[in-house]
Design a protein around this motif. Sequence first.
Motif, PDB file in Angstrom:
ATOM      1  N   ARG A   1      -3.307  -0.919  -4.561  1.00  0.00           N
ATOM      2  CA  ARG A   1      -2.761   0.417  -4.844  1.00  0.00           C
ATOM      3  C   ARG A   1      -3.841   1.476  -4.854  1.00  0.00           C
ATOM      4  O   ARG A   1      -3.675   2.560  -4.308  1.00  0.00           O
ATOM      5  CB  ARG A   1      -2.045   0.414  -6.187  1.00  0.00           C
ATOM      6  N   LEU A   2      -4.957   1.175  -5.497  1.00  0.00           N
ATOM      7  CA  LEU A   2      -6.048   2.145  -5.536  1.00  0.00           C
ATOM      8  C   LEU A   2      -6.623   2.380  -4.146  1.00  0.00           C
ATOM      9  O   LEU A   2      -6.956   3.511  -3.788  1.00  0.00           O
ATOM     10  CB  LEU A   2      -7.136   1.672  -6.497  1.00  0.00           C
ATOM     11  N   HIS A   3      -6.720   1.331  -3.344  1.00  0.00           N
ATOM     12  CA  HIS A   3      -7.222   1.470  -1.975  1.00  0.00           C
ATOM     13  C   HIS A   3      -6.297   2.357  -1.155  1.00  0.00           C
ATOM     14  O   HIS A   3      -6.753   3.239  -0.419  1.00  0.00           O
ATOM     15  CB  HIS A   3      -7.358   0.084  -1.333  1.00  0.00           C
TER      16      HIS A   3
ATOM     17  N   LYS B   1      -4.212   4.661  -2.264  1.00  0.00           N
ATOM     18  CA  LYS B   1      -4.282   6.043  -2.745  1.00  0.00           C
ATOM     19  C   LYS B   1      -5.555   6.731  -2.253  1.00  0.00           C
ATOM     20  O   LYS B   1      -5.517   7.878  -1.792  1.00  0.00           O
ATOM     21  CB  LYS B   1      -4.225   6.072  -4.266  1.00  0.00           C
ATOM     22  N   LEU B   2      -6.684   6.047  -2.357  1.00  0.00           N
ATOM     23  CA  LEU B   2      -7.947   6.645  -1.902  1.00  0.00           C
ATOM     24  C   LEU B   2      -7.948   6.859  -0.390  1.00  0.00           C
ATOM     25  O   LEU B   2      -8.486   7.846   0.099  1.00  0.00           O
ATOM     26  CB  LEU B   2      -9.123   5.764  -2.307  1.00  0.00           C
TER      27      LEU B   2
ATOM     28  N   ILE C   1      -9.651   3.238 -19.069  1.00  0.00           N
ATOM     29  CA  ILE C   1      -8.915   3.705 -17.895  1.00  0.00           C
ATOM     30  C   ILE C   1      -8.275   5.068 -18.211  1.00  0.00           C
ATOM     31  O   ILE C   1      -7.644   5.235 -19.248  1.00  0.00           O
ATOM     32  CB  ILE C   1      -7.880   2.648 -17.466  1.00  0.00           C
TER      33      ILE C   1
ATOM     34  N   MET D   1      -3.612  -4.178  -8.178  1.00  0.00           N
ATOM     35  CA  MET D   1      -4.220  -2.923  -8.622  1.00  0.00           C
ATOM     36  C   MET D   1      -5.178  -2.384  -7.571  1.00  0.00           C
ATOM     37  O   MET D   1      -5.156  -1.195  -7.238  1.00  0.00           O
ATOM     38  CB  MET D   1      -4.976  -3.131  -9.937  1.00  0.00           C
ATOM     39  N   LEU D   2      -6.014  -3.261  -7.033  1.00  0.00           N
ATOM     40  CA  LEU D   2      -6.975  -2.824  -6.026  1.00  0.00           C
ATOM     41  C   LEU D   2      -6.287  -2.340  -4.760  1.00  0.00           C
ATOM     42  O   LEU D   2      -6.724  -1.378  -4.134  1.00  0.00           O
ATOM     43  CB  LEU D   2      -7.952  -3.956  -5.706  1.00  0.00           C
TER      44      LEU D   2
ATOM     45  N   LEU E   1      -0.676   4.918 -12.410  1.00  0.00           N
ATOM     46  CA  LEU E   1      -0.600   4.301 -11.088  1.00  0.00           C
ATOM     47  C   LEU E   1      -0.349   2.798 -11.164  1.00  0.00           C
ATOM     48  O   LEU E   1       0.320   2.231 -10.304  1.00  0.00           O
ATOM     49  CB  LEU E   1      -1.899   4.579 -10.319  1.00  0.00           C
ATOM     50  N   VAL E   2      -0.857   2.147 -12.218  1.00  0.00           N
ATOM     51  CA  VAL E   2      -0.780   0.681 -12.296  1.00  0.00           C
ATOM     52  C   VAL E   2       0.038   0.158 -13.472  1.00  0.00           C
ATOM     53  O   VAL E   2       0.189  -1.053 -13.624  1.00  0.00           O
ATOM     54  CB  VAL E   2      -2.203   0.068 -12.355  1.00  0.00           C
TER      55      VAL E   2
ATOM     56  N   ALA F   1      -4.952   7.023 -13.742  1.00  0.00           N
ATOM     57  CA  ALA F   1      -5.091   5.681 -13.188  1.00  0.00           C
ATOM     58  C   ALA F   1      -4.107   4.722 -13.856  1.00  0.00           C
ATOM     59  O   ALA F   1      -3.555   3.831 -13.203  1.00  0.00           O
ATOM     60  CB  ALA F   1      -6.522   5.178 -13.349  1.00  0.00           C
TER      61      ALA F   1
END
Length: 126
Positions: A81-83, A85-86, A7, A78-79, A14-15, A11
């Motif tokens: 948060r990433l979703h 952000k994207l 990672i 985690m998913l 972020l997590v 990234a």
Amino acid sequence: MVKRYEIPDAAWELVADLFEQPRRNGRPRADDRLMLNGVLWVLCSGAAWRDMPEHFGPWSTVYQRFRDWCNQGTFDLMLRRLHIKLNEQGLIDLETWMIDSTAVRATRASSGAGKKGGLMNLQTMR
């Protein structure tokens, strides 16, 4: 430079707060980032847990941490948060959806066939 299946710093920032803080008593906890990199190595490479490289630590520790994180819902957070952000960056197209037939298994019953070993249809018995 980030190695394969590890990672990146951005990234991880972020997590990082989703993982437990180090304890003050007892045995020192293995680094969560190293454990996550071990999990990513196993999941992305498709290798068995026991075949994981030794620099990630004992495979049983990495596997136990993976199970704990699954049970706690850490990967779901985690998913999310990433979703988010994207999506904020405009990198997700919410109008496009795809289901790959190699990932969705159809049962025999979906085509009208009965279940294996199940009760027979009364109309076919007459």
